[in-house]
Motif scaffolding. Structure first.
Motif, mmCIF file in Angstrom:
data_model
loop_
_atom_site.group_PDB
_atom_site.id
_atom_site.type_symbol
_atom_site.label_atom_id
_atom_site.label_comp_id
_atom_site.label_asym_id
_atom_site.label_seq_id
_atom_site.Cartn_x
_atom_site.Cartn_y
_atom_site.Cartn_z
ATOM 1 N N ALA A 1 4.849 33.670 55.421
ATOM 2 C CA ALA A 1 5.576 33.802 54.160
ATOM 3 C C ALA A 1 6.985 34.325 54.404
ATOM 4 C CB ALA A 1 4.827 34.740 53.214
ATOM 5 N N ARG A 2 7.915 33.882 53.556
ATOM 6 C CA ARG A 2 9.308 34.316 53.649
ATOM 7 C C ARG A 2 9.793 34.714 52.247
ATOM 8 N NH1 ARG A 2 11.538 32.113 58.554
ATOM 9 N NH2 ARG A 2 10.027 30.697 59.550
ATOM 10 N N VAL A 3 10.693 35.666 52.204
ATOM 11 C CA VAL A 3 11.252 36.105 50.923
ATOM 12 C C VAL A 3 12.292 35.089 50.473
ATOM 13 C CG1 VAL A 3 12.447 37.956 49.708
ATOM 14 C CG2 VAL A 3 10.865 38.500 51.563
ATOM 15 N N VAL A 4 12.245 34.734 49.195
ATOM 16 C CA VAL A 4 13.259 33.827 48.639
ATOM 17 C C VAL A 4 14.626 34.478 48.780
ATOM 18 C CG1 VAL A 4 14.065 32.739 46.505
ATOM 19 C CG2 VAL A 4 11.626 32.774 47.059
ATOM 20 N N ARG A 5 15.595 33.717 49.226
ATOM 21 C CA ARG A 5 16.906 34.273 49.547
ATOM 22 C C ARG A 5 17.537 34.998 48.362
ATOM 23 N NH1 ARG A 5 18.679 30.142 51.252
ATOM 24 N NH2 ARG A 5 18.435 30.472 53.485
ATOM 25 N N THR A 6 17.362 34.486 47.152
ATOM 26 C CA THR A 6 18.005 35.084 45.987
ATOM 27 C C THR A 6 17.465 36.473 45.684
ATOM 28 O OG1 THR A 6 17.867 32.824 45.142
ATOM 29 C CG2 THR A 6 18.862 34.454 43.708
ATOM 30 N N VAL A 7 16.253 36.771 46.136
ATOM 31 C CA VAL A 7 15.696 38.108 45.911
ATOM 32 C C VAL A 7 16.583 39.164 46.561
ATOM 33 C CG1 VAL A 7 13.736 39.618 46.385
ATOM 34 C CG2 VAL A 7 13.346 37.255 45.677
ATOM 35 N N GLY A 8 17.125 38.846 47.743
ATOM 36 C CA GLY A 8 18.020 39.779 48.422
ATOM 37 C C GLY A 8 19.297 40.019 47.655
ATOM 38 N N GLU A 9 19.734 39.016 46.840
ATOM 39 C CA GLU A 9 20.921 39.211 46.016
ATOM 40 C C GLU A 9 20.626 40.103 44.816
ATOM 41 O OE1 GLU A 9 22.376 35.411 44.903
ATOM 42 O OE2 GLU A 9 22.446 34.630 46.950
ATOM 43 N N VAL A 10 19.376 40.061 44.330
ATOM 44 C CA VAL A 10 18.995 40.896 43.181
ATOM 45 C C VAL A 10 18.704 42.321 43.624
ATOM 46 C CG1 VAL A 10 17.242 41.224 41.392
ATOM 47 C CG2 VAL A 10 18.111 38.928 41.879
ATOM 48 N N LEU A 11 17.937 42.466 44.712
ATOM 49 C CA LEU A 11 17.630 43.789 45.268
ATOM 50 C C LEU A 11 18.612 44.064 46.399
ATOM 51 C CD1 LEU A 11 13.723 43.529 45.356
ATOM 52 C CD2 LEU A 11 15.132 44.712 43.657
ATOM 53 N N VAL A 12 19.806 44.506 46.034
ATOM 54 C CA VAL A 12 20.861 44.683 47.033
ATOM 55 C C VAL A 12 20.491 45.769 48.032
ATOM 56 C CG1 VAL A 12 23.302 45.219 47.353
ATOM 57 C CG2 VAL A 12 22.559 43.943 45.325
ATOM 58 N N HIS A 13 19.957 46.871 47.539
ATOM 59 C CA HIS A 13 19.530 47.969 48.409
ATOM 60 C C HIS A 13 18.043 48.215 48.183
ATOM 61 C CE1 HIS A 13 23.608 48.659 49.546
ATOM 62 N NE2 HIS A 13 23.993 49.066 48.344
ATOM 63 N N PRO A 14 17.191 47.376 48.751
ATOM 64 C CA PRO A 14 15.748 47.543 48.514
ATOM 65 C C PRO A 14 15.256 48.893 49.014
ATOM 66 C CG PRO A 14 16.139 46.033 50.342
ATOM 67 C CD PRO A 14 17.471 46.295 49.710
ATOM 68 N N ALA A 15 14.525 49.599 48.141
ATOM 69 C CA ALA A 15 13.985 50.929 48.473
ATOM 70 C C ALA A 15 15.076 51.894 48.895
ATOM 71 C CB ALA A 15 12.926 50.800 49.566
ATOM 72 N N GLY A 16 16.313 51.663 48.427
ATOM 73 C CA GLY A 16 17.412 52.553 48.780
ATOM 74 C C GLY A 16 17.936 52.365 50.183
ATOM 75 N N LEU A 17 17.603 51.239 50.839
ATOM 76 C CA LEU A 17 18.035 50.967 52.208
ATOM 77 C C LEU A 17 19.321 50.158 52.211
ATOM 78 C CD1 LEU A 17 14.572 50.009 53.721
ATOM 79 C CD2 LEU A 17 15.868 52.102 54.218
ATOM 80 N N GLY A 18 20.183 50.431 53.198
ATOM 81 C CA GLY A 18 21.434 49.695 53.332
ATOM 82 C C GLY A 18 21.262 48.417 54.132
ATOM 83 N N PRO A 19 22.358 47.741 54.427
ATOM 84 C CA PRO A 19 22.293 46.508 55.226
ATOM 85 C C PRO A 19 21.847 46.797 56.657
ATOM 86 C CG PRO A 19 24.399 46.730 54.065
ATOM 87 C CD PRO A 19 23.715 48.047 53.971
ATOM 88 N N ARG A 20 21.390 45.744 57.339
ATOM 89 C CA ARG A 20 21.050 45.887 58.750
ATOM 90 C C ARG A 20 22.317 46.108 59.574
ATOM 91 N NH1 ARG A 20 17.404 42.366 56.623
ATOM 92 N NH2 ARG A 20 15.234 42.806 57.099
ATOM 93 N N ALA A 21 22.129 46.693 60.728
ATOM 94 C CA ALA A 21 23.284 47.021 61.573
ATOM 95 C C ALA A 21 24.074 45.773 61.954
ATOM 96 C CB ALA A 21 22.812 47.762 62.833
#
Length: 762
Positions: A123-143
């Motif tokens: 399974a893969r997360v739909v790309r648009t979900v990342g645009e809606v949840l910009v900071h999932p669980a309060g986490l920032g972008p990957r390094a």
């Protein structure tokens, strides 16, 4: 040929392939879960997949998730290399500190809602979900997505560097660890904080993402959190807590509340039918008029605002639309008032459930507003009120029968059920909804009543009335007259008797029995309405099981003896009276000086003031005049009969759900549309590129964004300025502002999306 229930196996490369590979039952489940995808009906499964990937639809789907599904989705986004590797249930469970068996069903639900899609690898997360949840669980972008050198490769290496951090740097990390992951360091930041930020930047624990901003990379945050994505994982709904109450007591309390409510609405209509308050220039009801009706109803302003707003929502009162507009009962009230109590309740209960009016806002001052919210005003219209009211009541319906949950447990349950859709004023809203539900009889003693449960189940008005009818006292057709000038109604009075008692007496107290008090003003009110003294006495005698008490008989006859002694006419006004002493008292009364009374005969006074004003002044100062017609007759006003003109009743705006029949029909149409698209592709197999069926702008936008992200080519049908449609193999690079930038045949081009007639991945 009937639509296929199970499609042929396809190579799953994208979300569209995943949707095309779903069975009919899986497609039906998707349309039930995300009902916005069904309207308007998509042309085929490719269009359905494109619509399900749009930001607006994904935003709606994510906002509707409960806390368990939201935390699993955030953990799936936070899992290592989610954008390039499939989501592993074990990785998600590890991040949440939960068992894989708890996480797997939730991931399946997310796939059913098309927030995940499945490839052969997983399974893969739909790309648009990342645009809606910009900071999932309060986490920032990957390094790797941040500027600068890569951070330490392993959590152990990160922990080693963190142990060396000075206190100022450690304080910054503590603030960023659980989010938000971005901090602003404006000019003037204390030296100690600036030194800590500089140390973190030098050791690659944070990254600079702007002139005065730093961000904590996701890998560093997870290492600081001990490998957990959330501080507390809550995968099960909290239980409602409260007191258990017998259902009989709940329904009895609800029935009594309904009896009181119907009496309040009748008193409101009687008062405003006689003395309708003016409509404010900005709309709504003046504060002094709300206080006055609260005094008349003998309730506080909050309940008075609720009764007024409820009657307005049910169409029982409205703006009369006159040149000097006022609030008055509508003709619909007269029809409603003649119905049995259970049917009357069904009308107002359904109106309350569907209205977007928020009575609890009356008297408050919203943020940024210059004044308070007026009852019946436009500021009391709050669209979220309907959905929040329903959410609160749904929580009550999930509780065991007879449980009266505490407000705190309802708030906790609602925050779990709709974590992204609760307002900051949730506690205030819950208090208001529970209070209004109690006043309306939807609940009794804090627990959902039988009639309230029928209301939430969406039954029609006849079924609602039947659910409430056993719990309402039977109307009575008599009162008990007492020598202290009071009358006791041992239950709700029948329609005609109730109208007469409200006319001839004032309500002193309510409860299981209603106490009416007779006063000179109330008796005069009946005489002003055209009743004679004998008619009043006979009506009281007929309504009572005991003879009319002598003090009451004396009161009625004494008021009648004085009633009409003075006559008021228009000249603009004249006053005539055979008793010269009475006229002399009027001339000597200082409070009547605004009337500018002047004697033109021993038994006649005149005034330049309108006759209606003269009558009001005299009555306010202890006199009992009667209005007179030009031919000497007594004016009989239609007391309590001011009504708004007949208006067209508008139903509340509601969104009808997607039912099974519609879903079945839609799935068949989608299969047929997909078969037609397959046939077209076969017909044009010899042409370069795939077929280009017409696509709507939403679908085109989704296809171009996915292709730009995956760096894939797209075949486009493009309408040039001269009207010719050109076929292009286009390599999109970015999509913004209604345009797509990229290359075609080695030449950089910018195309307007509204000119794209069709799009398909090459």
């Amino acid at each position: 040929m009937p639509p296929k229930s199970r499609p042929e196996p396809v190579t799953v490369r994208s979300m569209a392939d995943d949707v095309r590979g779903r069975t009919d039952s899986e497609l039906s489940d998707l349309l039930h879960r995300r009902q916005d995808l069904a309207r308007p009906a998509p042309a085929d499964l490719s269009a359905l997949a494109a619509r399900a990937s749009t930001r607006a639809s994904v935003q709606r789907a994510v906002d509707s998730l409960d806390l368990a599904h939201l935390q699993v989705l955030e953990a799936a986004l936070a899992a290592p290399e989610t954008t390039t590797s499939p989501v592993e249930p074990t990785d998600v469970a590890t991040l949440l500190g939960a068992r894989t068996s708890e996480v797997t069903p939730l991931l399946d639900d997310l796939w059913s809602s098309a927030l995940l899609w499945r490839s052969p690898e997983g399974a893969r997360v739909v790309r648009t979900v990342g645009e809606v949840l910009v900071h999932p669980a309060g986490l920032g972008p990957r390094a790797v997505d941040l500027p600068g050198a890569a951070a330490a490769a392993t959590p152990a290496e990160i922990a080693t560097v963190v142990e060396q951090a000075p206190p100022a740097a450690r304080a910054i990390l503590d603030r960023l660890t659980w989010g938000p992951p971005v901090a602003v360091l404006p000019a003037g930041t204390p030296d100690r904080v600036a030194e800590g930020a500089r140390w973190l930047l030098e050791h690659h624990l944070v990254r600079s993402v702007g002139v005065d901003q730093i961000a904590l990379p996701r890998e560093v945050a997870l290492a600081l959190r001990g490998g957990r994505s959330h501080r507390a994982t809550v995968l099960t709904a909290p239980d409602l807590e409260g007191q258990e109450r017998p259902l009989e007591a709940i329904d009895a309390a609800a029935g009594q509340q309904v009896t009181d409510l119907l009496a309040l609405v009748d008193e409101l209509a009687a008062e405003w039918g006689l003395r309708p308050p003016r409509v404010l220039r900005s709309g709504g009801l003046a504060v002094r008029d709300l206080k006055r009706i609260g005094s008349v109803l003998d309730v506080d302003e909050a309940r008075a605002a609720f009764v007024v707003e409820l009657a307005y929502a049910a169409g029982l009162l409205a703006d009369d639309g006159s040149l000097d507009p006022s609030w008055a009962p509508t003709p619909a009230y007269d029809e409603w008032q003649q119905q049995p109590g259970d049917q009357r309740w069904a009308v107002v209960a359904r109106a309350w459930l569907l209205t977007t009016r928020a009575p609890h806002l009356v008297g408050t001052t919203p943020a940024g507003a210059s004044g308070t919210v007026n009852a019946l005003g436009p500021e009391a219209h709050w669209p979220p009120a309907r959905s929040l009211r329903r959410d609160v009541l749904d929580q009550l319906s999930t509780a065991p029968t007879g449980l009266a949950p505490t407000q705190g447990s309802v708030a906790d349950a609602l925050r779990w059920r709709r974590p992204r859709r609760v307002p900051g004023t949730l506690d205030v809203v819950i208090t208001a909804v529970l209070r209004e539900a109690e006043w309306l009889g939807v609940t009794g003693r804090g627990a959902l009543s039988s009639a309230g449960r029928a209301l939430l189940e969406g039954r029609d008005e006849s079924a609602l009335a039947a659910a409430m009818q056993p719990h309402l006292p039977d109307p009575v057709e008599h009162v008990l007259l007492q020598a202290d000038l009071t009358a006791i109604a041992p239950g709700p009075l029948a329609g005609g008797l109730a109208t007469f008692m409200r006319l001839v007496a004032d309500v002193e107290s309510r409860g299981g029995a209603t106490v009416y008090r007779f006063t000179p003003d109330s008796v005069r009110r009946a005489l002003d309405a055209g009743w004679s003294v004998d008619q009043v006495v006979v009506a009281l005698s007929d309504a009572s099981h005991t003879p009319v008490p002598q003090p009451l008989d004396y009161l009625v006859r004494d008021v009648a003896r004085r009633h009409g002694q003075a006559r008021v006419g228009a000249m603009r006004a004249y006053i005539r009276c055979d008793d010269e002493t009475t006229l002399g008292a009027m001339l000597a009364e200082r409070e009547l000086s605004p009337l500018q009374l002047r004697s033109i005969a021993p038994t006649v006074l005149v005034s330049p003031v309108a006759a209606e004003t003269v009558v009001d002044f005299l009555r306010e100062n202890g006199f009992a005049p009667a209005a007179e017609t030009p031919d000497g007759g007594i004016v009989v006003p239609q007391a309590g009969r001011h009504r708004t003109p007949l208006q067209r009743r508008t139903s509340p705006v509601t969104a009808s759900g997607v039912d099974d029949e519609l879903v079945t029909t839609l799935v068949g149409a989608l299969r047929a549309g997909e078969q037609a698209a397959d046939y077209q592709r076969e017909q044009v197999a010899t042409r370069p590129g795939p077929s280009l069926p017409s696509t709507d702008p939403t679908t085109t936008l989704a296809v171009l964004r996915d292709a730009a992200a995956d760096r894939q080519a797209v075949w486009l049908g493009y309408s040039e300025a001269d009207g010719r449609v050109q076929r292009l193999l286009f390599y999109p690079e970015r999509v913004e502002g209604g345009r797509v930038h990229g290359t075609a045949e080695g030449v950089s081009r910018t195309l307007s999306i509204h000119r794209v007639t069709g799009a398909a991945v090459g």
